[in-house]
Design a protein around this motif. Structure first.
Motif, PDB file in Angstrom:
ATOM      1  N   THR A   1       1.005  10.397  13.400  1.00  0.00           N
ATOM      2  CA  THR A   1      -0.211  10.976  14.027  1.00  0.00           C
ATOM      3  C   THR A   1      -0.142  12.220  14.869  1.00  0.00           C
ATOM      4  OG1 THR A   1      -1.112   8.975  14.133  1.00  0.00           O
ATOM      5  CG2 THR A   1      -2.399  10.433  15.050  1.00  0.00           C
TER       6      THR A   1
ATOM      7  N   GLY B   1      -6.533  13.800   7.446  1.00  0.00           N
ATOM      8  CA  GLY B   1      -6.734  12.562   6.615  1.00  0.00           C
ATOM      9  C   GLY B   1      -5.458  11.733   7.107  1.00  0.00           C
ATOM     10  N   ILE B   2      -4.346  12.208   6.853  1.00  0.00           N
ATOM     11  CA  ILE B   2      -3.057  11.369   7.224  1.00  0.00           C
ATOM     12  C   ILE B   2      -3.210  10.894   8.692  1.00  0.00           C
ATOM     13  CG2 ILE B   2      -0.516  11.550   7.237  1.00  0.00           C
ATOM     14  CD1 ILE B   2      -0.489  13.547   4.997  1.00  0.00           C
TER      15      ILE B   2
ATOM     16  N   SER C   1      -5.721  10.444  10.776  1.00  0.00           N
ATOM     17  CA  SER C   1      -6.687   9.275  10.780  1.00  0.00           C
ATOM     18  C   SER C   1      -6.284   8.044  10.304  1.00  0.00           C
ATOM     19  CB  SER C   1      -8.069   9.588  10.223  1.00  0.00           C
ATOM     20  OG  SER C   1      -7.789   9.928   8.892  1.00  0.00           O
ATOM     21  N   ARG C   2      -5.597   7.849   9.242  1.00  0.00           N
ATOM     22  CA  ARG C   2      -5.171   6.636   8.517  1.00  0.00           C
ATOM     23  C   ARG C   2      -4.029   5.907   9.208  1.00  0.00           C
ATOM     24  NH1 ARG C   2      -6.196   9.634   3.596  1.00  0.00           N
ATOM     25  NH2 ARG C   2      -4.098   9.958   3.605  1.00  0.00           N
ATOM     26  N   VAL C   3      -2.946   6.618   9.848  1.00  0.00           N
ATOM     27  CA  VAL C   3      -2.009   6.031  10.519  1.00  0.00           C
ATOM     28  C   VAL C   3      -2.007   6.099  11.980  1.00  0.00           C
ATOM     29  CG1 VAL C   3      -0.375   6.607   8.509  1.00  0.00           C
ATOM     30  CG2 VAL C   3      -0.550   8.180  10.412  1.00  0.00           C
TER      31      VAL C   3
END
Length: 391
Positions: A223, A210-211, A213-215
């Motif tokens: 990433t 999740g981290i 995909s967000r950054v």
């Protein structure tokens, strides 16, 4: 398929063959001693070495051959021999053959179903009843105590055999229950180990994914770090699964696994992995740290691991506190977070597995929301008392 070795040749020979060989050898030796031995064996009114001997040989041989495959036929053969020898001068022969029928009844009651065993007992009792009616109807002087005593031997033989069958059935039931309990316990142990190991690592992988995909577009370095953490955690999970599957496939004759059992010494690495997932764990040690029994050490580590996994998944907060207290008679483990305080058991077996581990060690376990907010998991595991100096 596992090949079953054949028993030795002598053990494969049916018992009836040995009985037939014994009687054949005896008759052959006596034939060399007395030229008219075969004629004597056919004398119905002779002594015990004549027809009574031949009838006994035939009954014991046929009875032994039939006993293990057709016990009712073995009982019938013994009764037929007893009836055939009633008119012989040797009065002991029918009684001996009737006792052989009793032995067949006892074997049948010990090895066959209740219906078959009752039928086998009914054969000699019915034969005695028919003989008694015939004697009384013919007007012969007859002592009723003899058939009564013989009928009692049938009942005794049946009761002994039935008791043996019931004891064997009870032993088989107890053995089957013990085997099933052992299988269930092993399944629960494997399920707990799989859940505790995989659930924690998969939770970390999910958070890192999740981290990442967000950054992905704005922070390539973060990433890359998330992907590296996912790779490392995935490799560790795969290695753990391989070790467990290898242990399951390993036969009893093979050596035990050499991988160390996880314990409280691995908490620092667990804290580092959890921090990589975005949850900071404050680890506190209290009391004098000492070596623990392996089952207590493993249970304490799995409880902390599962509780921290629940924080990662359910609490919605980035901090939690883990306290491990070494006391004189017990080990206390306490995990507290300040999250939403929800119950993390709605869709999993985490708290159930923790409670089972504590119950197996006769400890105390509690888990639930705190009045001031957040969630608390606490376990107290009994420890053997340390040996005091000077004793």
């Amino acid at each position: 398929m596992i090949a079953t070795p054949h028993p030795p040749l002598l053990k494969r020979v049916p018992p009836g063959v040995w009985v037939a060989a014994f009687w054949s050898t005896l008759i052959l030796v006596r034939t060399f001693q007395r030229p008219d031995e075969l004629q004597r064996l056919l004398r119905y009114n002779g002594n015990i070495e004549d027809a009574p001997l031949l009838v006994t040989a035939v009954v014991t041989t046929l009875g032994t051959l039939l006993l293990f495959r057709a016990p009712l036929a073995a009982v019938a053969v013994a009764l037929a021999g007893a009836v055939f020898s009633l008119g012989m001068p040797v009065r002991e022969t029918p009684f001996v053959l009737f006792l052989l029928a009793d032995a067949a009844v006892g074997y049948t009651a010990a090895t066959r179903s209740r219906r078959v065993s009752v039928l086998s007992a009914a054969l000699p009792v019915g034969a005695l009843a028919a003989y008694t009616v015939w004697r009384l109807g013919s007007g012969y002087a007859f002592n009723l105590s003899v058939p009564t005593a013989l009928a009692s031997t049938v009942v005794i033989a049946w009761l002994i055999g039935n008791t043996i069958r019931q004891n064997r059935s009870h032993a088989d039931t107890v053995r089957a229950q013990a085997t099933q309990q052992a299988i269930t316990a092993e399944r629960l142990r494997i399920a707990r180990e799989l859940h505790d190991m995989v659930a924690h690592n998969i939770g970390i992988i999910t958070i890192q994914a999740g981290i990442g995909s967000r950054v992905m577009d704005t922070q390539p370095t973060e990433t890359r770090n998330a992907l590296e953490a996912i790779e490392a955690t995935g490799r560790e999970t795969l290695a753990g699964l391989r070790r467990m599957l290898g242990a399951l496939r390993r036969s009893d004759q093979e050596s035990a696994p050499l991988d160390p059992t996880p314990g409280l010494a691995a908490l620092d690495r667990l804290v580092d992995k959890t921090a990589a997932a975005g949850v900071r764990v404050a680890l506190q040690w209290r009391g004098d740290r000492r070596d623990l029994p392996s089952d207590v050490d493993l249970a304490a580590f799995r409880i902390v691991q599962e509780a921290v996994t629940n924080v990662v998944r359910h609490s919605g907060i980035g901090d939690c506190t883990v306290t491990v207290a070494y006391e004189r008679d017990e080990l206390a483990v306490d995990i507290v977070d300040l999250g939403c305080g929800g119950t993390p058991t709605a869709s999993g077996y985490g708290l159930v597995g923790m409670r089972e581990r504590v119950d197996l060690l006769h400890g105390e376990f509690s888990a639930g929301p705190r009045p001031e907010g957040g969630f608390r998991v606490a376990a107290r595991l009994p420890l053997p008392r340390p040996v005091e100096a000077g004793r």
